[in-house]
Design an enzyme around this catalytic site. Structure first.
Site, PDB file in Angstrom:
ATOM      1  CD  GLN A  83      18.453  55.160  48.383  1.00 31.14           C
ATOM      2  OE1 GLN A  83      18.132  56.295  48.086  1.00 31.14           O
ATOM      3  NE2 GLN A  83      18.901  54.864  49.581  1.00 31.14           N
ATOM      4  CG  PHE A  84      18.900  47.935  45.432  1.00 28.46           C
ATOM      5  CD1 PHE A  84      18.850  46.834  46.279  1.00 28.46           C
ATOM      6  CD2 PHE A  84      20.126  48.557  45.228  1.00 28.46           C
ATOM      7  CE1 PHE A  84      20.002  46.371  46.906  1.00 28.46           C
ATOM      8  CE2 PHE A  84      21.266  48.098  45.836  1.00 28.46           C
ATOM      9  CZ  PHE A  84      21.211  47.005  46.687  1.00 28.46           C
ATOM     10  CB  THR A  85      18.911  50.471  49.876  1.00 28.09           C
ATOM     11  OG1 THR A  85      18.886  51.876  49.626  1.00 28.09           O
ATOM     12  CG2 THR A  85      20.215  49.856  49.387  1.00 28.09           C
TER      13      THR A  85
END
Length: 154
Positions: A83-85
């Site tokens: 989850q790069f967010t």
């Protein structure tokens, strides 16, 4: 490297639902759902640190109901979802910036290091599918949620 650990009774991740061909890529019973973000400058040591912390964090109830057992102690399961967010910067403007997130090639490499360290424990480990839209379902247990950051390890 950042991780959000959510203690779950069950969790699953599905890819391809938006295209009409849903595939469950990972599903677990009791354990940790781990949302993992990789940042610029992260190294394999960051992945190893977070994997060790995830496996040994004593946040499952013992016989007296106290958070005193690890996922290893309860023979739980793990679901790791990239989850790069987690590196989204929302301080300015109305749209998050992602300049602190690692480039995809590095992020995938370190995500795979993290997953390999979890699998070395012998516990069941499910995963999402890197760089895909995923539907994540979970049943929180508690709820119990922790934020981990390898850069805040000392």
């Amino acid at each position: 490297m950042r991780a959000v650990l959510q203690r779950v009774s069950r969790a699953s991740v599905t890819v391809g639902a938006a295209q009409g061909s849903p595939e469950v890529t990972g599903a677990i019973a009791r354990g940790w759902l781990v949302l993992l973000g990789v940042g610029q400058g992260d190294l394999p040591q960051d992945a190893a640190y977070l994997a060790d912390k995830t496996l040994n964090l004593r946040a499952f109830p013992d016989a007296e109901g106290k958070m005193n057992l690890s996922v290893l102690d309860v023979q739980g399961e793990l679901l790791a979802v990239s989850q790069f967010t987690l590196y989204g910067d929302c301080r300015q403007g109305r749209r998050p910036g992602f300049s602190d997130a690692a480039v995809p090639a590095l992020a995938q490499e370190l995500y795979e290091v993290f997953v390999a360290k979890l699998r070395a424990s012998g516990l069941k480990v499910g995963t999402g599918k890197f760089q895909n839209h995923m539907d994540v379902e979970l049943l929180n247990d508690g709820p119990v949620t922790f934020l981990l950051d390898s850069r805040k390890s000392f």
